[in-house]
Design a protein around this motif. Sequence first.
Motif, short mmCIF file in Angstrom:
data_model
loop_
_atom_site.label_atom_id
_atom_site.label_comp_id
_atom_site.label_asym_id
_atom_site.label_seq_id
_atom_site.Cartn_x
_atom_site.Cartn_y
_atom_site.Cartn_z
N ALA A 43 -29.37 -14.58 -53.67
CA ALA A 43 -29.12 -15.55 -54.52
C ALA A 43 -30.51 -15.51 -55.48
O ALA A 43 -31.51 -15.00 -55.44
CB ALA A 43 -29.28 -17.02 -54.01
N ILE A 44 -30.45 -15.86 -56.89
CA ILE A 44 -31.23 -15.95 -57.93
C ILE A 44 -31.45 -17.44 -58.59
O ILE A 44 -30.37 -17.98 -59.01
CB ILE A 44 -30.60 -14.84 -59.05
CG1 ILE A 44 -30.48 -13.50 -58.58
CG2 ILE A 44 -31.76 -14.74 -60.29
CD1 ILE A 44 -29.93 -12.69 -59.65
N LEU A 45 -32.41 -17.84 -58.31
CA LEU A 45 -32.92 -19.10 -58.69
C LEU A 45 -33.82 -19.33 -60.19
O LEU A 45 -34.57 -18.26 -60.08
CB LEU A 45 -33.47 -20.01 -57.56
CG LEU A 45 -33.03 -19.96 -56.52
CD1 LEU A 45 -33.80 -20.96 -55.48
CD2 LEU A 45 -31.39 -20.52 -56.41
N PRO A 46 -33.38 -20.21 -60.99
CA PRO A 46 -34.45 -20.05 -62.20
C PRO A 46 -35.71 -20.73 -61.84
O PRO A 46 -36.00 -21.45 -60.93
CB PRO A 46 -33.42 -20.96 -63.09
CG PRO A 46 -32.85 -22.05 -61.94
CD PRO A 46 -32.60 -21.04 -60.96
N VAL A 47 -36.90 -20.18 -62.44
CA VAL A 47 -38.14 -20.47 -62.42
C VAL A 47 -38.72 -21.13 -63.66
O VAL A 47 -38.56 -20.28 -64.90
CB VAL A 47 -39.07 -19.38 -62.00
CG1 VAL A 47 -40.68 -19.82 -61.91
CG2 VAL A 47 -38.88 -18.72 -60.53
N SER A 48 -39.01 -22.30 -63.83
CA SER A 48 -39.44 -22.91 -65.14
C SER A 48 -40.90 -22.54 -65.15
O SER A 48 -41.69 -22.21 -64.59
CB SER A 48 -39.39 -24.55 -64.72
OG SER A 48 -40.05 -25.00 -64.17
N ARG A 49 -41.27 -22.59 -66.43
CA ARG A 49 -42.66 -22.34 -66.98
C ARG A 49 -43.80 -23.30 -66.21
O ARG A 49 -44.57 -22.59 -65.81
CB ARG A 49 -42.82 -22.48 -68.54
CG ARG A 49 -44.18 -22.15 -68.95
CD ARG A 49 -44.13 -22.12 -70.30
NE ARG A 49 -43.91 -23.33 -70.96
CZ ARG A 49 -43.62 -23.51 -72.36
NH1 ARG A 49 -43.97 -22.57 -73.24
NH2 ARG A 49 -43.49 -24.56 -72.90
N ASN A 50 -43.20 -24.47 -65.91
CA ASN A 50 -44.20 -25.22 -65.44
C ASN A 50 -44.35 -25.26 -64.10
O ASN A 50 -45.50 -25.52 -63.11
CB ASN A 50 -43.87 -26.98 -65.73
CG ASN A 50 -44.08 -27.30 -67.04
OD1 ASN A 50 -44.71 -26.82 -67.71
ND2 ASN A 50 -43.29 -28.31 -67.41
N SER A 51 -43.34 -24.38 -63.27
CA SER A 51 -43.40 -24.21 -61.65
C SER A 51 -43.94 -22.98 -61.47
O SER A 51 -44.13 -22.69 -60.19
CB SER A 51 -42.14 -24.68 -61.35
OG SER A 51 -41.54 -25.83 -61.49
N TYR A 52 -44.00 -22.19 -62.31
CA TYR A 52 -44.19 -20.67 -61.72
C TYR A 52 -45.65 -20.51 -61.10
O TYR A 52 -45.78 -19.78 -60.11
CB TYR A 52 -44.16 -19.67 -63.04
CG TYR A 52 -44.91 -18.24 -62.88
CD1 TYR A 52 -44.13 -17.29 -62.17
CD2 TYR A 52 -46.36 -18.11 -63.10
CE1 TYR A 52 -44.53 -16.31 -61.60
CE2 TYR A 52 -46.41 -16.64 -62.86
CZ TYR A 52 -45.87 -15.77 -62.03
OH TYR A 52 -46.13 -14.52 -61.77
#
Length: 245
Positions: free
Chosen positions: A216-225
């Motif tokens: 599975a590929i999940l998005p990573v937000s700039r604020n969460s990285y």
Amino acid sequence: MRIAYCEDEAAQAEHIRCMITEWAESRNAAAEVILFGSAEEFLFKNEVYPYDMVLLDIAMKEMNGVELAHAIRGKDKRIPIAFLTADSGFALEGYEVGAVRYLVKPVRKEKLYGLMDALLAESAEGTEDGKCFMVEEKGMLRKIKESALCYMEVCGHYTELHMADTTVIRIKESLGAIWARICHKDLFVKCHRSYVVNLLYIEKISRTECILSNAAILPVSRNSYQELNEKFIKHYMGTDNGWKR
């Protein structure tokens, strides 16, 4: 450790909460006591019971503690229930609902500490791998094993729980409410406003996505990285305690 205490006398409720807080400090343990002023308030605010124990006063207005215990047992047969009351005449009824203890008011410190010590010991007997929480699915309670939960995803008014065996459990409850019931909070990290991922299943992280062991590929937000990356490194450097796969 989360404990629900249903008590219609505010001073008594606060007294017991303080005693439990002192117990936790003396045992180097964590304990949160959530207070409810009536049986009706408890039932209104809890469709499921995300607690390690429920403490109930018996002599409450309208619905009493024994009636509330029967209502709880209608949904959850396993959660520990203990009664705190000035009337010892209800002892037999208390044991009919599987009460683990019956403490007579005024509650002595050693009695309450004994109850909490027993709860802590029972909790410690289970392996970390066995930590579970409850969700309501289609009107029924379902136990979710934390170590088998890969990630959670917001889908409109629902939250989808993606399990290691590829099962997807769709719950009409907010992501935040479910996340709050998880014991191993340090292992579940928000990678995006709509996703919380279990560190155990992450294989790779980039600034825009994380790849899980099930592909599975999940998005990573700039604020969460940054937080996600730091916790991933910290866990696999062996400085965090958690399950082993």
